[in-house]
Design an enzyme around this catalytic site. Sequence first.
Site, PDB file in Angstrom:
ATOM      1  CG  HIS A   1     -12.907   3.665   3.100  1.00 44.36           C
ATOM      2  ND1 HIS A   1     -13.612   4.694   3.675  1.00 44.36           N
ATOM      3  CD2 HIS A   1     -11.605   3.915   3.331  1.00 44.36           C
ATOM      4  CE1 HIS A   1     -12.772   5.546   4.250  1.00 44.36           C
ATOM      5  NE2 HIS A   1     -11.534   5.096   4.037  1.00 44.36           N
TER       6      HIS A   1
ATOM      7  CD  GLU B   1      -8.781  -1.249   3.945  1.00 46.65           C
ATOM      8  OE1 GLU B   1      -8.286  -0.973   5.061  1.00 46.65           O
ATOM      9  OE2 GLU B   1      -9.088  -0.381   3.119  1.00 46.65           O
TER      10      GLU B   1
ATOM     11  NE  ARG C   1      -6.242   1.701  -0.169  1.00 45.74           N
ATOM     12  CZ  ARG C   1      -6.351   2.738   0.638  1.00 45.74           C
ATOM     13  NH1 ARG C   1      -5.307   3.149   1.331  1.00 45.74           N
ATOM     14  NH2 ARG C   1      -7.489   3.365   0.747  1.00 45.74           N
TER      15      ARG C   1
ATOM     16  CG  ASN D   1      -1.866   1.100   1.292  1.00 43.68           C
ATOM     17  OD1 ASN D   1      -1.775   2.038   0.493  1.00 43.68           O
ATOM     18  ND2 ASN D   1      -2.794   1.043   2.227  1.00 43.68           N
TER      19      ASN D   1
ATOM     20  NE  ARG E   1      -9.877  12.561   4.062  1.00 39.95           N
ATOM     21  CZ  ARG E   1      -9.879  11.271   3.755  1.00 39.95           C
ATOM     22  NH1 ARG E   1     -10.831  10.771   3.002  1.00 39.95           N
ATOM     23  NH2 ARG E   1      -8.928  10.478   4.181  1.00 39.95           N
TER      24      ARG E   1
END
Length: 397
Positions: free
Chosen positions: A181, A382, A92, A7, A242
């Site tokens: 996601h 993940e 990823r 990743n 965010r």
Amino acid sequence: MLILVINCGSSSIKYQLFEINSQYTILAKGLVERIGLPGSNIAHKPNGKDEVVINKDLPDHRAALAAIEEALVSPVHGVIKDVNEIAGVGHRVVHGGEKFTRSILINEHVLDAIRENAKLAPLHNPPNITGIEVSQALMPGVPNVAVFDTAIHQTMPKKAYLYGLPIDLYHKHGIRKYGFHGTSHGYVAKQAAKLLNKPFETLKIITCHLGNGGSITAFDHGKSVDTSMGLTPLEGIVMGTRSGDIDPAIVLYLQEELGVSLSQTNDLLNKQSGLKGLCGKNDMRDIVKLANQGEEMAQVAIDVFCYRIQKYIGSYVAVLNGVNAIVFTAGIGENSPFLREQVLENFSYLGLKLDTAKNRANEQIFSTKDSKVAAMMIRTNEELVIAQDTFDIITRR
Ligand code: AMP
């Protein structure tokens, strides 16, 4: 068979080396940080041994991946003899646009399409591409697989993914909701179905990925039908830094009335807003502590965070015309019974009944036996999904 999962961020690389036979074993995992910056290092954790932190000058991602390879074959803390033992690398990739609806073996056409999508994810796709390029260079002949955060959401219907904007913006520029996601949402939704002992394709599930970034997804009979993130990971719930959903006219106001530049606006919405903007902190553990000490804005930030999540869950119950399970995952979702409880306090109208003792004990199903909706906590993984997809794709070739 050995699969390396990567990743790759702009100044970091997370990695896990899996051994796959009848089951999946993690041989080693680690994190390279501060690539291209002073103080770069690699924290490497071989299975069953202590983590080692190796300080090393790593001017670029190529040097970082070479350092990972060195750590994996090191006579002291290595776990394999030779990097040639690695059969495939899973990457990823954040944005797959509309082209990629599932994971895929990377060739030049695929890489070009990922490059093309970089304009939709300028912060994320470029480092993902770098990760692919350096692994092609350092491990020639080893197949690379791309696993996209957006892929699972490609099942959303038009009514969910189109914005109320001139349709040319979609046709000419690809402006639509993509969602992110996806690897995490898909994994925990399938795990939830397994735990409930029912086929995924028969259930209505709402998954809440609540980490530093966060998003909510509605799964209808095994398919993502709506999700809170949009063209970019800025839309949706209030996150660590965010803003999530705001009136788009705020952006115009900032620029026209307050003279905030484009790049300052970008920084403000992505890095200075959300929980941090509301109370000065973005780590939920700190915020909960401050709220418990009576800090008013910390409590307000928690209330805004939970309220927005409740609104999304409520709207997805409407989208799905009911729900069988509400699933929490990622840093906050997995570790904060208190916040799970606050989010779920308004759903008794659905027949949802919480078992607070089970919730506080972090049990995977924390609703009562007679609850009409299952409340669940499932740890996301993940990397495992990336390893599985990579294994499946390279063994099918
Ligand atoms: P992630 O991005 O999935 O690593 O999640 C990071 C977020 O999870 C941060 O805001 C952490 O503060 C939060 N987190 C981790 N453990 C807890 C906890 N026990 N209580 C509340 N938040 C937590």
